[in-house]
Motif scaffolding. Structure first.
Motif, PDB file in Angstrom:
ATOM      1  N   GLN A  86       0.842  -1.203   0.000  1.00 16.77           N
ATOM      2  CA  GLN A  86       0.000   0.000   0.000  1.00 16.77           C
ATOM      3  C   GLN A  86       0.881   1.258   0.000  1.00 16.77           C
ATOM      4  OE1 GLN A  86      -2.040  -1.618   3.410  1.00 16.77           O
ATOM      5  NE2 GLN A  86      -3.980  -1.584   2.285  1.00 16.77           N
ATOM      6  N   HIS A  87       1.946   1.228   0.771  1.00 19.15           N
ATOM      7  CA  HIS A  87       2.906   2.336   0.824  1.00 19.15           C
ATOM      8  C   HIS A  87       3.550   2.532  -0.550  1.00 19.15           C
ATOM      9  CE1 HIS A  87       5.783   4.976   2.833  1.00 19.15           C
ATOM     10  NE2 HIS A  87       6.764   4.313   2.264  1.00 19.15           N
ATOM     11  N   TRP A  88       3.939   1.451  -1.189  1.00 18.20           N
ATOM     12  CA  TRP A  88       4.574   1.520  -2.509  1.00 18.20           C
ATOM     13  C   TRP A  88       3.613   2.115  -3.538  1.00 18.20           C
ATOM     14  CZ3 TRP A  88       6.568  -4.219  -2.713  1.00 18.20           C
ATOM     15  CH2 TRP A  88       7.526  -4.421  -1.713  1.00 18.20           C
ATOM     16  N   LEU A  89       2.359   1.660  -3.504  1.00 12.69           N
ATOM     17  CA  LEU A  89       1.353   2.153  -4.448  1.00 12.69           C
ATOM     18  C   LEU A  89       1.092   3.646  -4.247  1.00 12.69           C
ATOM     19  CD1 LEU A  89      -1.116  -0.863  -4.307  1.00 12.69           C
ATOM     20  CD2 LEU A  89       0.247  -0.168  -6.305  1.00 12.69           C
ATOM     21  N   GLU A  90       1.017   4.076  -2.994  1.00 12.11           N
ATOM     22  CA  GLU A  90       0.799   5.492  -2.695  1.00 12.11           C
ATOM     23  C   GLU A  90       1.927   6.364  -3.239  1.00 12.11           C
ATOM     24  OE1 GLU A  90       0.425   5.462   1.536  1.00 12.11           O
ATOM     25  OE2 GLU A  90      -1.574   4.557   1.464  1.00 12.11           O
ATOM     26  N   ARG A  91       3.096   5.800  -3.418  1.00  9.96           N
ATOM     27  CA  ARG A  91       4.248   6.538  -3.923  1.00  9.96           C
ATOM     28  C   ARG A  91       4.472   6.331  -5.418  1.00  9.96           C
ATOM     29  NH1 ARG A  91       3.792   6.594   0.900  1.00  9.96           N
ATOM     30  NH2 ARG A  91       4.785   8.010   2.336  1.00  9.96           N
ATOM     31  N   GLY A  92       3.460   5.796  -6.093  1.00 12.84           N
ATOM     32  CA  GLY A  92       3.473   5.725  -7.548  1.00 12.84           C
ATOM     33  C   GLY A  92       4.159   4.517  -8.155  1.00 12.84           C
ATOM     34  N   ALA A  93       4.509   3.524  -7.358  1.00 11.25           N
ATOM     35  CA  ALA A  93       5.195   2.350  -7.894  1.00 11.25           C
ATOM     36  C   ALA A  93       4.219   1.411  -8.608  1.00 11.25           C
ATOM     37  CB  ALA A  93       5.905   1.587  -6.781  1.00 11.25           C
ATOM     38  N   LYS A  94       4.755   0.689  -9.571  1.00 12.11           N
ATOM     39  CA  LYS A  94       4.050  -0.424 -10.202  1.00 12.11           C
ATOM     40  C   LYS A  94       4.449  -1.646  -9.392  1.00 12.11           C
ATOM     41  CE  LYS A  94       4.895   2.018 -14.410  1.00 12.11           C
ATOM     42  NZ  LYS A  94       5.923   2.195 -15.418  1.00 12.11           N
ATOM     43  N   VAL A  95       3.453  -2.348  -8.842  1.00  8.18           N
ATOM     44  CA  VAL A  95       3.713  -3.431  -7.903  1.00  8.18           C
ATOM     45  C   VAL A  95       3.178  -4.746  -8.459  1.00  8.18           C
ATOM     46  CG1 VAL A  95       3.320  -4.284  -5.561  1.00  8.18           C
ATOM     47  CG2 VAL A  95       3.587  -1.817  -5.960  1.00  8.18           C
ATOM     48  N   LEU A  96       4.058  -5.745  -8.528  1.00 12.90           N
ATOM     49  CA  LEU A  96       3.665  -7.088  -8.946  1.00 12.90           C
ATOM     50  C   LEU A  96       3.471  -7.955  -7.715  1.00 12.90           C
ATOM     51  CD1 LEU A  96       5.221  -6.099 -11.588  1.00 12.90           C
ATOM     52  CD2 LEU A  96       5.344  -8.518 -12.067  1.00 12.90           C
ATOM     53  N   VAL A  97       2.355  -8.672  -7.691  1.00 13.93           N
ATOM     54  CA  VAL A  97       2.037  -9.575  -6.599  1.00 13.93           C
ATOM     55  C   VAL A  97       1.771 -10.950  -7.186  1.00 13.93           C
ATOM     56  CG1 VAL A  97       0.249 -10.128  -4.900  1.00 13.93           C
ATOM     57  CG2 VAL A  97       1.069  -7.789  -5.113  1.00 13.93           C
ATOM     58  N   ASN A  98       2.397 -11.960  -6.617  1.00 15.33           N
ATOM     59  CA  ASN A  98       2.135 -13.345  -6.990  1.00 15.33           C
ATOM     60  C   ASN A  98       0.965 -13.803  -6.130  1.00 15.33           C
ATOM     61  OD1 ASN A  98       2.170 -16.045  -7.620  1.00 15.33           O
ATOM     62  ND2 ASN A  98       4.339 -16.340  -7.211  1.00 15.33           N
ATOM     63  N   GLY A  99      -0.231 -13.729  -6.689  1.00 18.66           N
ATOM     64  CA  GLY A  99      -1.448 -13.982  -5.929  1.00 18.66           C
ATOM     65  C   GLY A  99      -2.004 -15.380  -6.120  1.00 18.66           C
ATOM     66  N   SER A 100      -3.240 -15.530  -5.749  1.00 24.22           N
ATOM     67  CA  SER A 100      -3.961 -16.793  -5.840  1.00 24.22           C
ATOM     68  C   SER A 100      -5.274 -16.542  -6.550  1.00 24.22           C
ATOM     69  CB  SER A 100      -4.232 -17.316  -4.429  1.00 24.22           C
ATOM     70  OG  SER A 100      -5.270 -18.271  -4.432  1.00 24.22           O
ATOM     71  N   ARG A 101      -5.678 -17.490  -7.365  1.00 23.60           N
ATOM     72  CA  ARG A 101      -6.977 -17.356  -8.031  1.00 23.60           C
ATOM     73  C   ARG A 101      -8.098 -17.291  -7.000  1.00 23.60           C
ATOM     74  NH1 ARG A 101      -6.223 -22.432 -11.768  1.00 23.60           N
ATOM     75  NH2 ARG A 101      -5.028 -22.990  -9.927  1.00 23.60           N
ATOM     76  N   ASP A 102      -7.977 -18.063  -5.918  1.00 23.11           N
ATOM     77  CA  ASP A 102      -9.017 -18.072  -4.892  1.00 23.11           C
ATOM     78  C   ASP A 102      -9.080 -16.756  -4.116  1.00 23.11           C
ATOM     79  OD1 ASP A 102      -9.752 -20.633  -5.615  1.00 23.11           O
ATOM     80  OD2 ASP A 102      -8.541 -21.597  -4.053  1.00 23.11           O
ATOM     81  N   ALA A 103      -7.962 -16.053  -3.983  1.00 24.58           N
ATOM     82  CA  ALA A 103      -7.919 -14.788  -3.241  1.00 24.58           C
ATOM     83  C   ALA A 103      -8.184 -13.589  -4.143  1.00 24.58           C
ATOM     84  CB  ALA A 103      -6.567 -14.638  -2.548  1.00 24.58           C
ATOM     85  N   TYR A 104      -8.398 -13.819  -5.427  1.00 23.61           N
ATOM     86  CA  TYR A 104      -8.619 -12.715  -6.358  1.00 23.61           C
ATOM     87  C   TYR A 104      -9.794 -11.809  -5.953  1.00 23.61           C
ATOM     88  CZ  TYR A 104      -9.721 -10.126 -10.587  1.00 23.61           C
ATOM     89  OH  TYR A 104     -10.023  -9.127 -11.462  1.00 23.61           O
ATOM     90  N   PRO A 105     -10.956 -12.353  -5.552  1.00 27.92           N
ATOM     91  CA  PRO A 105     -12.050 -11.457  -5.146  1.00 27.92           C
ATOM     92  C   PRO A 105     -11.648 -10.525  -3.992  1.00 27.92           C
ATOM     93  CG  PRO A 105     -12.894 -13.668  -5.509  1.00 27.92           C
ATOM     94  CD  PRO A 105     -11.382 -13.765  -5.552  1.00 27.92           C
ATOM     95  N   GLN A 106     -10.901 -11.045  -3.029  1.00 22.79           N
ATOM     96  CA  GLN A 106     -10.415 -10.230  -1.907  1.00 22.79           C
ATOM     97  C   GLN A 106      -9.487  -9.120  -2.430  1.00 22.79           C
ATOM     98  OE1 GLN A 106      -6.989 -10.808   1.434  1.00 22.79           O
ATOM     99  NE2 GLN A 106      -8.220 -12.618   1.057  1.00 22.79           N
ATOM    100  N   ALA A 107      -8.597  -9.477  -3.349  1.00 24.45           N
ATOM    101  CA  ALA A 107      -7.665  -8.499  -3.911  1.00 24.45           C
ATOM    102  C   ALA A 107      -8.418  -7.427  -4.691  1.00 24.45           C
ATOM    103  CB  ALA A 107      -6.643  -9.198  -4.809  1.00 24.45           C
ATOM    104  N   ARG A 108      -9.387  -7.819  -5.477  1.00 20.52           N
ATOM    105  CA  ARG A 108     -10.177  -6.877  -6.282  1.00 20.52           C
ATOM    106  C   ARG A 108     -10.942  -5.916  -5.368  1.00 20.52           C
ATOM    107  NH1 ARG A 108     -10.056  -4.500 -10.867  1.00 20.52           N
ATOM    108  NH2 ARG A 108      -9.923  -6.352 -12.112  1.00 20.52           N
TER     109      ARG A 108
END
Length: 181
Positions: A86-108
């Motif tokens: 969240q800190h990185w995003l607030e400072r304009g960074a492009k952030v890659l996350v290795n997520g999970s298909r099951d956790a996608y709704p939470q991420a969205r």
């Protein structure tokens, strides 16, 4: 300063997500891009991605203290993405996350402007990769292939087929991250 963008990478086991992300990490440093480490209740020497290894007790303590932006469970393990993103995003960074298909709704829900990225491969390629890494039984491989076959990419997802050259798949992802939106 502009808000950054979260790239939520997901896909079936054996599709080569870790390899593609490692390629992008090695080739994308000059593009204001950061790859988030996952916190996992798996030993550090277990192979695969470079992650932060935690005991289950430590993971649960960090989760209770609100230190994760995202958490999920899969294959008997706990996974988390630290709130530092969240800190990185607030400072304009492009952030890659290795997520999970099951956790996608939470991420969205937590990051509505995220870009979903699905890295996949043919059934045959995935079966061969899973067999070669030797971590899954034949029954586990069959179960993972069934999940792969049933999965539908979310609308608007960037779908990358990783059956050929790792450099081709990595370059496709890097291009998507670095082009203006």
């Amino acid at each position: 300063m502009n808000e950054g963008r979260l790239y939520y990478v997901m896909g079936p086991s054996g599709a080569g997500k870790d390899s593609v992300l490692a390629w992008v990490r090695a080739h994308g440093v000059s593009h204001d891009m950061l790859c988030a480490h996952r916190y996992i209740t798996r030993p550090a020497h277990a192979g695969g991605e470079n992650h932060v290894a935690l005991s289950e007790a430590e993971f649960l303590l960090r989760a209770a203290r609100g230190l994760f932006a995202l958490t999920w469970q899969a294959h008997g393990l706990h996974y988390g993405i630290g709130r530092e993103i969240q800190h990185w995003l607030e400072r304009g960074a492009k952030v890659l996350v290795n997520g999970s298909r099951d956790a996608y709704p939470q991420a969205r829900e937590r990051f509505p402007s995220l870009q979903s990225v699905v890295i996949t491969a043919s059934r045959e390629t995935i079966a061969a990769r899973l067999a070669a890494r030797g971590r899954e039984s034949d029954a586990d491989i069959a179960q993972r292939l069934a999940r792969r076959d049933a999965y539908q990419a979310p609308p608007g997802a960037l779908v990358i087929h990783n059956d050929g050259s790792l450099a081709d798949a990595g370059a496709t992802l890097l291009k998507a991250i670095t082009q203006p939106h």
